[in-house]
Design a protein around this motif. Structure first.
Motif: not given
Length: 213
Positions: A87-98, A103-107, A145-150, A162-166
Motif C-alpha cells: 500500500y502507499y501512504l501519500l500526501d504527508r500521511r493524509r492518503l492511503v491507497v491499497a 485497518r486504521e491500526g495497520m497504517i 483520519r486518513q482517506l483510504i482509496v481502494y 467513513n473516510n474511505t472510497l471504493n
C-alpha cells in the motif's frame, strides 16, 4: 495511482500490463498490487495456483504473443510486482491507497498479515455460493483520519463512507472505470464499452445499476 487487478477477464490484458508497467517505470504512475496480479505473478514464477477467475484468459492472451514480446512483458510485470509495496501512504500521511483496504491500526506498518489484508481485505475463511471468499466490511468500522482509496470488491457507486472510497465500479463487468482526482475529491468515470464478463454474485451476471454517467 493504480489500485491493482490490471489483469484477468478483460479483452486485452497484455495491453493493460504494457501501459501500467511503462507508466510506473517512467515514474509517471504508482501501482499497488491486487490479488489477481499476485496470482499471476506466482504462476509466472512457477508456483502452483488454481487457474480460474479470469487467469486462464490472461494466460491465453500472453501465450498468443510473439515469444520475445511475451518475455519482455512478463519481465516488466514481474519487476513491477517486486518493486511495488502492499500500500502507499501519500500526501504527508493524509492518503492511503491499497487494493483491498486497510485497518486504521495497520497504517504506517508492514507485515505479512498487513500485506495480506491490503491484497484481500478482511476475509473470514469462508466461501460464498458464488465461490468468492466471504469478507467483513472493514470500511463500516473505519474511523481513521486518513482517506483510504481502494478497490477489490466491485461496488455500484463510488460512495465516500467513513473516510474511505471504493473506486472499483466493475468496468470489466459492464460498469464504469473510476478515478479520483485528489485532493480535489472529484470523481471521474468512463462507462464500459460493453460487458466483458458476468458480474460475480449478481443474478444472471447483470451489470452494475446506474447507467452511463
Amino acid at each position: 495511482v493504480f489500485v491493482g487487478d490490471i489483469g484477468d477477464r478483460g479483452p486485452n490484458v497484455p495491453a493493460c500490463i504494457d501501459v501500467v508497467t511503462w507508466l510506473a517505470a517512467s515514474s509517471r504512475a504508482l501501482f499497488v498490487p491486487g490479488n489477481h496480479d499476485n496470482k499471476l505473478m506466482r504462476h509466472l514464477r512457477g508456483r502452483r495456483v488454481t487457474v480460474r477467475y479470469g487467469l486462464e484468459r490472461t494466460l491465453e492472451q500472453l501465450d498468443a504473443l510473439e515469444p520475445a514480446l511475451r518475455e519482455d512483458l512478463v519481465e516488466r510485470f514481474l519487476k513491477l510486482m517486486s518493486s511495488s509495496p502492499p500500500y502507499y501512504l501519500l500526501d504527508r500521511r493524509r492518503l492511503v491507497v491499497a487494493h483491498g483496504g486497510l485497518r486504521e491500526g495497520m497504517i504506517g506498518k508492514v507485515s505479512d498479515r498487513i500485506a495480506r489484508f491490503a491484497l484481500y481485505g478482511d476475509t473470514i475463511g469462508r466461501t460464498l455460493e458464488s465461490g468468492l471468499p466471504e469478507r467483513r466490511d472493514w470500511a463500516a468500522t473505519y474511523r481513521g483520519r486518513q482517506l483510504i482509496v481502494y478497490g477489490h470488491t466491485p461496488a455500484p457507486e463510488p460512495v465516500l463512507r467513513n473516510n474511505t472510497l471504493n473506486v472499483d465500479q466493475g468496468c470489466v463487468f459492464g460498469g464504469r472505470l473510476t478515478a479520483l482526482r485528489y485532493p480535489e475529491m472529484e470523481v471521474v468515470q468512463v462507462a464500459a464499452r460493453q460487458q466483458y464478463a458476468p458480474w460475480p454474485g449478481r443474478p444472471h451476471g447483470a451489470p452494475s445499476p446506474g447507467g452511463t454517467p
